[in-house]
Design a protein around this motif. Structure first.
Motif, PDB file in Angstrom:
ATOM      1  N   GLU A 135     -32.603   7.094  26.212  1.00  0.00           N
ATOM      2  CA  GLU A 135     -31.261   7.314  26.343  1.00  0.00           C
ATOM      3  C   GLU A 135     -30.671   5.676  26.720  1.00  0.00           C
ATOM      4  O   GLU A 135     -29.662   5.276  26.363  1.00  0.00           O
ATOM      5  CB  GLU A 135     -30.857   8.090  27.385  1.00  0.00           C
ATOM      6  CG  GLU A 135     -29.379   8.547  27.538  1.00  0.00           C
ATOM      7  CD  GLU A 135     -28.675   8.841  26.521  1.00  0.00           C
ATOM      8  OE1 GLU A 135     -27.403   8.474  26.282  1.00  0.00           O
ATOM      9  OE2 GLU A 135     -29.214   9.721  25.510  1.00  0.00           O
ATOM     10  N   GLU A 136     -31.821   5.062  27.714  1.00  0.00           N
ATOM     11  CA  GLU A 136     -31.347   3.814  27.966  1.00  0.00           C
ATOM     12  C   GLU A 136     -31.512   2.787  26.811  1.00  0.00           C
ATOM     13  O   GLU A 136     -30.616   1.732  26.616  1.00  0.00           O
ATOM     14  CB  GLU A 136     -32.120   3.303  29.278  1.00  0.00           C
ATOM     15  CG  GLU A 136     -31.783   1.865  29.738  1.00  0.00           C
ATOM     16  CD  GLU A 136     -32.645   1.755  31.151  1.00  0.00           C
ATOM     17  OE1 GLU A 136     -32.365   0.562  31.666  1.00  0.00           O
ATOM     18  OE2 GLU A 136     -33.438   2.441  31.589  1.00  0.00           O
ATOM     19  N   LEU A 137     -32.207   2.912  26.016  1.00  0.00           N
ATOM     20  CA  LEU A 137     -32.516   2.024  24.815  1.00  0.00           C
ATOM     21  C   LEU A 137     -31.270   2.321  24.063  1.00  0.00           C
ATOM     22  O   LEU A 137     -30.648   1.008  23.719  1.00  0.00           O
ATOM     23  CB  LEU A 137     -33.950   2.485  24.162  1.00  0.00           C
ATOM     24  CG  LEU A 137     -35.118   2.154  24.707  1.00  0.00           C
ATOM     25  CD1 LEU A 137     -36.094   2.871  24.133  1.00  0.00           C
ATOM     26  CD2 LEU A 137     -35.455   0.742  24.395  1.00  0.00           C
ATOM     27  N   LEU A 138     -30.780   3.272  23.668  1.00  0.00           N
ATOM     28  CA  LEU A 138     -29.497   3.428  23.003  1.00  0.00           C
ATOM     29  C   LEU A 138     -28.242   2.934  23.677  1.00  0.00           C
ATOM     30  O   LEU A 138     -27.554   2.406  22.887  1.00  0.00           O
ATOM     31  CB  LEU A 138     -29.574   4.983  22.540  1.00  0.00           C
ATOM     32  CG  LEU A 138     -30.380   5.571  21.589  1.00  0.00           C
ATOM     33  CD1 LEU A 138     -30.290   7.029  21.407  1.00  0.00           C
ATOM     34  CD2 LEU A 138     -30.242   4.876  20.200  1.00  0.00           C
ATOM     35  N   SER A 139     -28.490   3.002  24.921  1.00  0.00           N
ATOM     36  CA  SER A 139     -27.157   2.532  25.594  1.00  0.00           C
ATOM     37  C   SER A 139     -27.053   1.111  25.530  1.00  0.00           C
ATOM     38  O   SER A 139     -25.916   0.407  25.608  1.00  0.00           O
ATOM     39  CB  SER A 139     -27.251   2.899  27.205  1.00  0.00           C
ATOM     40  OG  SER A 139     -28.224   2.090  27.848  1.00  0.00           O
ATOM     41  N   TYR A 170     -20.979  -5.734  26.152  1.00  0.00           N
ATOM     42  CA  TYR A 170     -21.813  -4.402  26.049  1.00  0.00           C
ATOM     43  C   TYR A 170     -21.393  -3.746  24.864  1.00  0.00           C
ATOM     44  O   TYR A 170     -20.663  -3.817  24.022  1.00  0.00           O
ATOM     45  CB  TYR A 170     -21.469  -3.680  27.237  1.00  0.00           C
ATOM     46  CG  TYR A 170     -19.770  -3.209  27.577  1.00  0.00           C
ATOM     47  CD1 TYR A 170     -19.341  -2.136  26.813  1.00  0.00           C
ATOM     48  CD2 TYR A 170     -19.153  -3.836  28.560  1.00  0.00           C
ATOM     49  CE1 TYR A 170     -18.163  -1.923  27.139  1.00  0.00           C
ATOM     50  CE2 TYR A 170     -17.789  -3.631  28.625  1.00  0.00           C
ATOM     51  CZ  TYR A 170     -17.431  -2.449  27.987  1.00  0.00           C
ATOM     52  OH  TYR A 170     -15.961  -2.253  28.232  1.00  0.00           O
ATOM     53  N   VAL A 171     -22.362  -2.728  24.714  1.00  0.00           N
ATOM     54  CA  VAL A 171     -22.691  -1.675  23.567  1.00  0.00           C
ATOM     55  C   VAL A 171     -21.282  -0.520  23.646  1.00  0.00           C
ATOM     56  O   VAL A 171     -21.605  -0.025  24.865  1.00  0.00           O
ATOM     57  CB  VAL A 171     -23.811  -1.394  23.153  1.00  0.00           C
ATOM     58  CG1 VAL A 171     -23.593  -0.247  22.132  1.00  0.00           C
ATOM     59  CG2 VAL A 171     -24.570  -2.736  22.692  1.00  0.00           C
ATOM     60  N   THR A 172     -20.452  -0.431  22.895  1.00  0.00           N
ATOM     61  CA  THR A 172     -19.514   0.828  23.124  1.00  0.00           C
ATOM     62  C   THR A 172     -19.901   2.114  22.036  1.00  0.00           C
ATOM     63  O   THR A 172     -19.830   3.179  22.491  1.00  0.00           O
ATOM     64  CB  THR A 172     -18.058   0.482  22.393  1.00  0.00           C
ATOM     65  OG1 THR A 172     -18.085   0.058  21.270  1.00  0.00           O
ATOM     66  CG2 THR A 172     -17.486  -0.422  23.540  1.00  0.00           C
ATOM     67  N   VAL A 183     -25.262   7.871  17.921  1.00  0.00           N
ATOM     68  CA  VAL A 183     -26.241   8.473  18.831  1.00  0.00           C
ATOM     69  C   VAL A 183     -26.011   8.212  20.286  1.00  0.00           C
ATOM     70  O   VAL A 183     -26.641   8.719  21.171  1.00  0.00           O
ATOM     71  CB  VAL A 183     -27.624   8.139  18.434  1.00  0.00           C
ATOM     72  CG1 VAL A 183     -28.043   8.661  17.179  1.00  0.00           C
ATOM     73  CG2 VAL A 183     -27.688   6.448  18.167  1.00  0.00           C
ATOM     74  N   TYR A 184     -25.108   7.240  20.463  1.00  0.00           N
ATOM     75  CA  TYR A 184     -24.643   6.906  21.777  1.00  0.00           C
ATOM     76  C   TYR A 184     -23.114   6.396  21.627  1.00  0.00           C
ATOM     77  O   TYR A 184     -23.037   5.539  20.938  1.00  0.00           O
ATOM     78  CB  TYR A 184     -25.521   5.855  22.513  1.00  0.00           C
ATOM     79  CG  TYR A 184     -24.937   5.146  23.490  1.00  0.00           C
ATOM     80  CD1 TYR A 184     -25.108   5.658  24.829  1.00  0.00           C
ATOM     81  CD2 TYR A 184     -24.298   3.829  23.743  1.00  0.00           C
ATOM     82  CE1 TYR A 184     -24.621   5.333  26.013  1.00  0.00           C
ATOM     83  CE2 TYR A 184     -23.663   3.553  24.827  1.00  0.00           C
ATOM     84  CZ  TYR A 184     -23.925   3.974  25.937  1.00  0.00           C
ATOM     85  OH  TYR A 184     -23.173   3.764  27.209  1.00  0.00           O
ATOM     86  N   LYS A 185     -22.449   6.944  22.686  1.00  0.00           N
ATOM     87  CA  LYS A 185     -21.124   6.374  22.979  1.00  0.00           C
ATOM     88  C   LYS A 185     -21.135   6.150  24.373  1.00  0.00           C
ATOM     89  O   LYS A 185     -21.027   7.072  25.253  1.00  0.00           O
ATOM     90  CB  LYS A 185     -20.310   7.420  22.512  1.00  0.00           C
ATOM     91  CG  LYS A 185     -18.702   6.796  22.229  1.00  0.00           C
ATOM     92  CD  LYS A 185     -17.742   7.782  21.923  1.00  0.00           C
ATOM     93  CE  LYS A 185     -16.250   7.502  21.778  1.00  0.00           C
ATOM     94  NZ  LYS A 185     -15.998   6.322  21.060  1.00  0.00           N
ATOM     95  N   ARG A 186     -20.407   4.869  24.765  1.00  0.00           N
ATOM     96  CA  ARG A 186     -20.251   4.439  26.011  1.00  0.00           C
ATOM     97  C   ARG A 186     -18.992   5.442  26.767  1.00  0.00           C
ATOM     98  O   ARG A 186     -17.969   5.519  25.957  1.00  0.00           O
ATOM     99  CB  ARG A 186     -19.950   3.118  26.286  1.00  0.00           C
ATOM    100  CG  ARG A 186     -19.665   2.595  27.764  1.00  0.00           C
ATOM    101  CD  ARG A 186     -19.563   1.312  27.786  1.00  0.00           C
ATOM    102  NE  ARG A 186     -19.035   0.655  28.913  1.00  0.00           N
ATOM    103  CZ  ARG A 186     -19.938  -0.107  29.713  1.00  0.00           C
ATOM    104  NH1 ARG A 186     -21.117  -0.395  29.356  1.00  0.00           N
ATOM    105  NH2 ARG A 186     -19.729  -0.533  30.983  1.00  0.00           N
ATOM    106  N   ILE A 187     -19.173   5.935  27.736  1.00  0.00           N
ATOM    107  CA  ILE A 187     -18.087   6.783  28.527  1.00  0.00           C
ATOM    108  C   ILE A 187     -17.419   5.732  29.695  1.00  0.00           C
ATOM    109  O   ILE A 187     -18.056   5.434  30.544  1.00  0.00           O
ATOM    110  CB  ILE A 187     -18.487   7.794  29.123  1.00  0.00           C
ATOM    111  CG1 ILE A 187     -19.174   8.909  28.037  1.00  0.00           C
ATOM    112  CG2 ILE A 187     -17.356   8.656  29.577  1.00  0.00           C
ATOM    113  CD1 ILE A 187     -18.036   9.221  26.773  1.00  0.00           C
TER     114      ILE A 187
END
Length: 526
Positions: free
Chosen positions: A213-217, A510-512, A521-525
């Protein structure tokens, strides 16, 4: 005609034939067209999903070409994280609290201390750990993982004494009384760790899941785990069979485990959607931040020249066996003495196997002659710019200016025509966000703001390429990832802004969103 369209974007493709674009189209998880908004929007159908990037930057997914995935997860699950402790007393307090929260008789393990950031400016010893507990075995690992400290109970349970056989390439340090003082380095780590109950497959799976999860973030869609033992490799195989890997993993089986003179067999090569096994791993020396990297001359104010873990007669047949079975070779080599050994062996390997991947992991202090030889032999440099930021204080303690300012020389590597892959080596470092590593390669400042080797700075585009296409080349995966171009898997990330040709060290990037195979597979909230 297309499942997904990304348009109105600042796409930095990392494809030198088409460096930038406005839009791209995806079908069945692959990129089918890259170009202008007008061209790509013409592929729209009634069921096509459209993402308006609103002018912000889109990049290929980052590839961390050297990160210990399970160990990142281990610090989130089973181990106490000691990164950031500022004194031995603080470390002891954290350990005591951890023991209270984890009652029983089992081993206590922790990782992450760095004596350069601690008030005492020294390694802890057995005596320091015995003040925490003598009833339970306690073992702590330095941030580099090349030095470990054991308390008296751990030493007793491991049946270690002053005459214990230490495998070549390791140290068991002794106290004034001639008994082990608790400090073990390199291959000697195994005389303790081989006695710690092993993790189960379910434990490894939990660690990997915790890390993903941290990698994808951070926008990391693929990662290379660079020292995989057989039990961990089987866990990766199982996760792949069950379709439970979220990121793409390149697992590098290790051939000579710490603390053992037993040679592990060469496994089978595997190429699948989420798991590659095509490169084996060796260790030629230790770490620069703990003075165990093997040098041709002593460290500053010291007689130590580090620890050489491989000799050519031992290394060559093991590397040759792996190469004969189609495997690439990746070897940890930081100090110039270790690089000498690795290049001599690689030269012999390359003469027989022209097409296999040859990598040097870290490459801390290469000479210009080393770089010329790497270019001639087509050897990839897989290195960690983040070390300059998090471990730069250590480097300044142990290296005089001449060596300090040519440590991790990325400008020289690129100017020599060598492929550069940037990575983190986490959890050696705490912050494995690729943008932190990119900034470290651009600005080369440590945590105190000191510049290390200003002449070795590289550009933003060069650093991004090293975290994408450069890493793909080092993994042998450039045919399907590392860039946004037709025919490749749709692994990409959306950023919070449009990147210019220059960024500042303080700039908030940062990555959104992170996509793999065209699926978010990841979306920043926020």
């Amino acid at each position: 005609m297309a499942d997904l369209l990304i348009h109105n974007a600042n796409i930095l493709t990392q494809n030198p034939q088409q460096p930038t674009a406005d839009s791209f189209a995806i079908t069945n998880g692959k990129i089918v067209a890259v170009g202008s908004n007008e061209k790509i929007l013409a592929l729209q159908q009634s069921n096509t999903k459209i993402i308006d990037a609103k002018g912000k930057t889109v990049l290929p997914g980052f590839i961390d070409a050297h990160i210990h995935i399970w160990k990142v997860g281990n610090l989130k699950t089973f181990l106490l994280d000691l990164r950031g402790v500022s004194s031995i007393t603080e470390m002891q307090d954290k350990l005591s609290d951890f023991i209270k929260r984890n009652p029983g008789n089992g081993w206590i393990q922790a990782r992450g201390f760095n004596e350069a950031n601690m008030k005492e400016q020294r390694l802890p010893t057995k005596k320091d750990l015995d003040k925490v507990t003598t009833e339970r075995p306690l073992y702590i690992i330095r941030t580099c993982a090349h030095i470990g400290i054991a308390n008296s109970k751990a030493i007793e349970l491991s049946h270690v004494h002053a005459q214990t056989h230490i495998p070549p390439g390791g140290e068991m340090r002794l106290d004034n009384d001639g008994k082990p003082n608790g400090i073990f380095t390199e291959t000697a780590l195994g005389v303790i760790t081989n006695n710690i109950p092993p993790y189960s497959s379910d434990d490894y799976a939990l660690m990997i899941k915790a890390a993903e999860e941290e990698l994808l973030s951070y926008g990391i869609t693929a990662a290379t785990d660079p020292a995989v033992m057989p039990d961990l490799l089987e866990c990766y195989h199982q996760l792949e069979r069950e379709n439970k890997l979220r990121i793409r993993v390149n697992a590098l089986p290790i051939r000579v485990p710490d603390g053992s003179e037993y040679i592990l067999p060469v496994p089978s090569i595997l190429h699948s959607d989420k798991l590659d096994v095509n490169i084996v791993k060796f260790f030629a020396d230790g770490g620069l931040s703990g003075m165990t990297a093997a040098m041709n001359k002593p460290y500053k104010d010291s007689t130590s020249m580090g620890v050489l873990r491989l000799t050519e007669p031992f290394f060559y047949p093991l590397a040759l066996e792996a190469a004969s079975r189609g495997f690439g070779i990746a070897t940890h080599a930081i100090g110039d003495k270790a690089i000498d050994v690795v290049l001599n062996v690689y030269e012999k390997i390359r003469a027989q196997y022209n097409d296999i991947i040859l990598r040097i992991e870290h490459l801390g202090l290469p000479s210009s002659i080393h770089l010329q030889k790497m270019k001639a032999l087509n050897i990839h440099c897989v290195s960690q710019s983040i070390f300059l930021k998090e471990l730069g204080k250590n480097f300044a303690m142990y290296l005089e200016d001449e060596r300090l300012h040519r440590t991790y020389p990325y400008r020289s590597v690129l100017d020599a025509g060598i492929n550069l892959a940037l990575s983190s080596d986490a959890p050696v470092v705490k912050d494995f966000n690729p943008f932190t590593g990119i900034k470290a390669a651009i600005f080369r400042k440590d945590n105190d703001g000191n510049t290390l080797g200003a002449d070795e700075k590289i550009s933003l585009q060069e650093a991004i390429c090293a975290y994408t296409m450069g890493s793909a080349k080092a993994n042998g995966s450039e045919a399907f990832n590392g860039s946004i171009e037709v025919g490749k898997k749709a692994d990409f990330i959306l950023l919070n802004k449009k990147l210019g040709s220059l960024i500042t060290q303080e700039e908030d990037i940062y990555v959104t969103s992170t996509y793999i195979n065209g699926e978010e597979v990841y979306k920043r909230i926020n």
